[in-house]
Design a protein around this motif. Structure first.
Motif, PDB file in Angstrom:
ATOM      1  N   ALA A  55       0.891  -1.116   0.089  1.00 22.69           N
ATOM      2  CA  ALA A  55      -0.103  -0.009   0.106  1.00 22.69           C
ATOM      3  C   ALA A  55       0.940   1.205  -0.074  1.00 22.69           C
ATOM      4  CB  ALA A  55      -0.805  -0.013   1.336  1.00 22.69           C
ATOM      5  N   GLY A  56       2.375   1.149   0.038  1.00 25.59           N
ATOM      6  CA  GLY A  56       2.940   2.234   0.081  1.00 25.59           C
ATOM      7  C   GLY A  56       3.236   3.254   1.212  1.00 25.59           C
ATOM      8  N   ASP A  57       2.706   2.580   2.476  1.00 29.86           N
ATOM      9  CA  ASP A  57       2.511   3.260   3.880  1.00 29.86           C
ATOM     10  C   ASP A  57       3.178   2.382   4.920  1.00 29.86           C
ATOM     11  OD1 ASP A  57       0.953   5.573   2.938  1.00 29.86           O
ATOM     12  OD2 ASP A  57      -0.632   4.089   2.353  1.00 29.86           O
ATOM     13  N   GLU A  58       4.303   1.924   4.703  1.00 32.27           N
ATOM     14  CA  GLU A  58       4.738   1.081   5.863  1.00 32.27           C
ATOM     15  C   GLU A  58       5.173   1.961   7.033  1.00 32.27           C
ATOM     16  OE1 GLU A  58       8.154  -0.977   4.914  1.00 32.27           O
ATOM     17  OE2 GLU A  58       8.302  -2.146   6.791  1.00 32.27           O
ATOM     18  N   THR A  59       5.825   3.370   6.828  1.00 33.31           N
ATOM     19  CA  THR A  59       6.154   3.920   7.862  1.00 33.31           C
ATOM     20  C   THR A  59       5.180   4.453   8.659  1.00 33.31           C
ATOM     21  OG1 THR A  59       7.845   4.805   6.233  1.00 33.31           O
ATOM     22  CG2 THR A  59       7.469   6.039   8.379  1.00 33.31           C
ATOM     23  N   TRP A  60       3.771   4.795   7.885  1.00 31.41           N
ATOM     24  CA  TRP A  60       2.690   5.523   8.552  1.00 31.41           C
ATOM     25  C   TRP A  60       2.064   4.065   9.485  1.00 31.41           C
ATOM     26  CZ3 TRP A  60      -2.394   3.871   8.754  1.00 31.41           C
ATOM     27  CH2 TRP A  60      -3.309   4.786   9.299  1.00 31.41           C
ATOM     28  N   VAL A  61       1.974   2.856   9.050  1.00 28.78           N
ATOM     29  CA  VAL A  61       1.398   1.882   9.799  1.00 28.78           C
ATOM     30  C   VAL A  61       2.317   1.404  10.833  1.00 28.78           C
ATOM     31  CG1 VAL A  61       1.028  -0.658   9.638  1.00 28.78           C
ATOM     32  CG2 VAL A  61       0.119   0.855   7.825  1.00 28.78           C
ATOM     33  N   ARG A  62       3.588   1.486  10.748  1.00 30.90           N
ATOM     34  CA  ARG A  62       4.356   1.175  11.912  1.00 30.90           C
ATOM     35  C   ARG A  62       4.379   2.379  12.939  1.00 30.90           C
ATOM     36  NH1 ARG A  62       8.462  -2.658  10.463  1.00 30.90           N
ATOM     37  NH2 ARG A  62       9.836  -2.206  12.121  1.00 30.90           N
ATOM     38  N   GLU A  63       4.263   3.433  12.504  1.00 34.05           N
ATOM     39  CA  GLU A  63       4.036   4.742  13.604  1.00 34.05           C
ATOM     40  C   GLU A  63       2.825   4.387  14.234  1.00 34.05           C
ATOM     41  OE1 GLU A  63       6.557   7.990  11.058  1.00 34.05           O
ATOM     42  OE2 GLU A  63       4.482   8.312  11.500  1.00 34.05           O
ATOM     43  N   GLN A  64       1.841   3.823  13.746  1.00 32.85           N
ATOM     44  CA  GLN A  64       0.396   3.961  14.172  1.00 32.85           C
ATOM     45  C   GLN A  64       0.465   2.783  15.569  1.00 32.85           C
ATOM     46  OE1 GLN A  64      -2.507   5.906  14.162  1.00 32.85           O
ATOM     47  NE2 GLN A  64      -1.078   7.080  12.950  1.00 32.85           N
ATOM     48  N   ILE A  65       1.181   1.758  14.940  1.00 36.19           N
ATOM     49  CA  ILE A  65       1.067   0.547  15.914  1.00 36.19           C
ATOM     50  C   ILE A  65       1.961   0.981  17.126  1.00 36.19           C
ATOM     51  CG2 ILE A  65       1.907  -1.831  16.164  1.00 36.19           C
ATOM     52  CD1 ILE A  65       0.817  -2.221  13.154  1.00 36.19           C
ATOM     53  N   ALA A  66       3.288   1.535  16.746  1.00 38.46           N
ATOM     54  CA  ALA A  66       4.018   2.031  17.957  1.00 38.46           C
ATOM     55  C   ALA A  66       3.514   2.770  18.927  1.00 38.46           C
ATOM     56  CB  ALA A  66       5.211   2.361  17.374  1.00 38.46           C
ATOM     57  N   SER A  67       2.794   3.773  18.427  1.00 35.81           N
ATOM     58  CA  SER A  67       2.066   4.785  19.439  1.00 35.81           C
ATOM     59  C   SER A  67       1.130   4.178  20.208  1.00 35.81           C
ATOM     60  CB  SER A  67       1.610   5.979  18.594  1.00 35.81           C
ATOM     61  OG  SER A  67       0.400   5.560  17.855  1.00 35.81           O
ATOM     62  N   GLU A  68       0.220   3.209  19.403  1.00 32.93           N
ATOM     63  CA  GLU A  68      -0.793   2.201  20.284  1.00 32.93           C
ATOM     64  C   GLU A  68      -0.280   1.536  21.477  1.00 32.93           C
ATOM     65  OE1 GLU A  68      -3.832   2.132  20.525  1.00 32.93           O
ATOM     66  OE2 GLU A  68      -3.777   3.934  19.137  1.00 32.93           O
ATOM     67  N   LEU A  69       0.915   0.902  20.968  1.00 32.46           N
ATOM     68  CA  LEU A  69       1.539  -0.206  22.056  1.00 32.46           C
ATOM     69  C   LEU A  69       2.370   0.477  23.099  1.00 32.46           C
ATOM     70  CD1 LEU A  69       2.895  -2.817  19.767  1.00 32.46           C
ATOM     71  CD2 LEU A  69       0.608  -2.901  20.820  1.00 32.46           C
ATOM     72  N   ALA A  70       2.826   1.849  23.009  1.00 32.15           N
ATOM     73  CA  ALA A  70       3.193   2.945  24.057  1.00 32.15           C
ATOM     74  C   ALA A  70       2.493   3.127  25.038  1.00 32.15           C
ATOM     75  CB  ALA A  70       3.914   3.773  23.277  1.00 32.15           C
ATOM     76  N   GLY A  71       1.280   2.776  25.129  1.00 30.83           N
ATOM     77  CA  GLY A  71       0.284   3.164  26.101  1.00 30.83           C
ATOM     78  C   GLY A  71       0.141   2.368  27.492  1.00 30.83           C
ATOM     79  N   GLY A  72       0.949   0.894  27.450  1.00 33.29           N
ATOM     80  CA  GLY A  72       1.103   0.028  28.437  1.00 33.29           C
ATOM     81  C   GLY A  72      -0.356  -0.363  29.144  1.00 33.29           C
ATOM     82  N   GLU A  73      -0.444  -0.549  30.364  1.00 36.52           N
ATOM     83  CA  GLU A  73      -1.542  -0.990  30.927  1.00 36.52           C
ATOM     84  C   GLU A  73      -2.774  -0.297  30.577  1.00 36.52           C
ATOM     85  OE1 GLU A  73      -3.469  -3.916  33.059  1.00 36.52           O
ATOM     86  OE2 GLU A  73      -1.265  -3.727  32.859  1.00 36.52           O
ATOM     87  N   SER A  74      -2.885   1.211  30.350  1.00 39.59           N
ATOM     88  CA  SER A  74      -4.120   1.764  30.192  1.00 39.59           C
ATOM     89  C   SER A  74      -4.574   1.383  28.697  1.00 39.59           C
ATOM     90  CB  SER A  74      -3.993   3.248  30.136  1.00 39.59           C
ATOM     91  OG  SER A  74      -2.960   3.539  29.258  1.00 39.59           O
ATOM     92  N   THR A  75      -3.405   1.171  27.792  1.00 44.91           N
ATOM     93  CA  THR A  75      -4.116   0.797  26.434  1.00 44.91           C
ATOM     94  C   THR A  75      -4.579  -0.561  26.436  1.00 44.91           C
ATOM     95  OG1 THR A  75      -2.061   1.873  25.348  1.00 44.91           O
ATOM     96  CG2 THR A  75      -2.914  -0.041  24.085  1.00 44.91           C
ATOM     97  N   LEU A  76      -3.899  -1.567  27.169  1.00 42.21           N
ATOM     98  CA  LEU A  76      -4.337  -2.926  27.272  1.00 42.21           C
ATOM     99  C   LEU A  76      -5.889  -2.987  27.848  1.00 42.21           C
ATOM    100  CD1 LEU A  76      -1.677  -5.052  28.855  1.00 42.21           C
ATOM    101  CD2 LEU A  76      -2.800  -5.426  26.666  1.00 42.21           C
TER     102      LEU A  76
END
Ligand SMILES: O=C([O-])CC(=O)C(=O)O
Ligand SMILES: [Mg+2]
Length: 341
Positions: A55-76
């Motif tokens: 889709a030509g958007d690897e960077t965008w996808v990776r950034e989104q996932i990384a920012s989601e996972l950075a939330g720790g317990e509250s994200t879970l």
């Protein structure tokens, strides 16, 4: 997570009331490309690439996932509670995505299954202890009467009396495969038949419309060939003589020779309103000459026990009446309801 504009399916955009010109253009482009060619095959060079790269958007996808996972317990916690909280909406979105895939000639089986999982996740008990109406449980209902099921649950759980069997002696016990369709349109019913498995009973919210038949002999033959045990329609049907002849049981609000539209929209395997009740995918449906009962999948075992108790109580009372001994009659209680009859 922000929805990436290129990843918004047309159906989901429609559901949210959004206009997404790019999603629409993508849909039209794909529809043109695949028109008349049967099921499309993706070229090998695309299959071997990772989808985000394709889709030509690897960077965008990776950034989104990384920012989601950075939330720790509250994200879970948010993911956990959100799974249940947003289940029904996601089920509709998955259903819209599956409709789009079907339009494009793609196999939508997985998208439908994902929608079903979201429906289950939206239950108060979430995905734990998902109730299953097994084949054994279906068989255990054998000849149990809808009237006794109704009496066993305080005379609730029964569809309104406008939904009637289309031929005498019709009887069916199955797991609900649900459809919600626009009045008079059977596109989604066809989709349900396509994904049906043996033991399913197709339950359709046709918005109570009686001006057009949602099903007839051909769709019934297809459903029967897939092991569907019957259909319950909050709508109308046609070709009743053939339905009786092939022994395919249908309960409907009316009969009309007027045929259906076939454009959609509609949804498959979402909770539906039918005959004044809510029926969820996988719920137990028992239908006989009196009408139709719907039992929540998680309650089937206890309701069956209670219905059998009503049955035994009534058999005893009838035997006493026939023997001339009378029975407790209007002075006596009624198993399951505490009422007299
Ligand atoms: O035209 C339809 O879709 C309904 C019908 O009569 C059939 O399936 O035989
Ligand atoms: Mg027909």
């Amino acid at each position: 997570m922000l929805a990436h504009p290129r990843l918004v399916p047309r159906g989901a955009a429609r559901l949210h009331g959004l206009r997404d010109d790019r999603a629409q253009a993508l849909h039209e482009h794909a529809a043109q490309q695949f028109a008349g060619r049967g099921r499309p095959r993706l070229p090998a060079q695309v299959l071997h690439r990772r989808p985000e790269r394709a889709a030509g958007d690897e960077t965008w996808v990776r950034e989104q996932i990384a920012s989601e996972l950075a939330g720790g317990e509250s994200t879970l916690e948010r993911l956990y509670t959100g799974t249940a909280k947003h289940g029904v909406r996601r089920a509709f979105e998955a259903s819209a995505a599956a409709d789009l895939m079907t339009d494009l000639g793609l196999d939508a089986w997985l998208a439908r299954a994902i929608g079903h999982v979201h429906t289950l996740a939206a239950r108060p008990e979430g995905l734990r202890d998902i109730p299953q109406v097994t084949d054994e449980l279906l068989a255990a209902h054998g000849d149990v009467a809808t009237a006794n099921i109704g009496d066993a649950v305080d005379r609730l759980a029964l569809l309104d009396s406008g939904i009637r069997p289309l031929w005498p002696g019709a009887r069916a016990i199955g797991r609900a495969l649900t459809v919600w369709t626009r009045a008079g349109d059977n596109k989604a019913v066809h989709e349900a038949v396509r994904i049906a498995v043996p033991g399913d009973i197709i339950v359709v919210n046709g918005e109570g419309d009686t001006s057009r038949a949602l099903i007839g002999e051909l769709i019934a033959e297809r459903a029967k060939a897939r092991g569907v045990v019957g259909m319950v329609l909050d709508g109308a049907a046609r070709d009743v003589d053939v339905l009786a002849e092939i022994g395919f049981p249908v309960w409907a609000r009316a009969v009309t020779p007027a045929g259906p539209y076939k454009f959609g929209p509609g949804h498959v395997n979402v909770p539906v309103a039918v005959g004044g009740l809510v029926c969820r995918p996988g719920d137990l449906v028992v239908a006989d000459s009196d009408g139709v009962a719907v039992v929540a999948a998680e309650k089937t075992v206890s309701v069956l026990d209670a219905a059998r108790a009503v049955e035994a109580d009534e058999a005893g009372r009838r035997a006493r009446i026939r023997a001339g001994a009378g029975d407790a009659g209007d002075a006596g209680g009624h198993a399951g309801t505490g009422e007299t009859s």
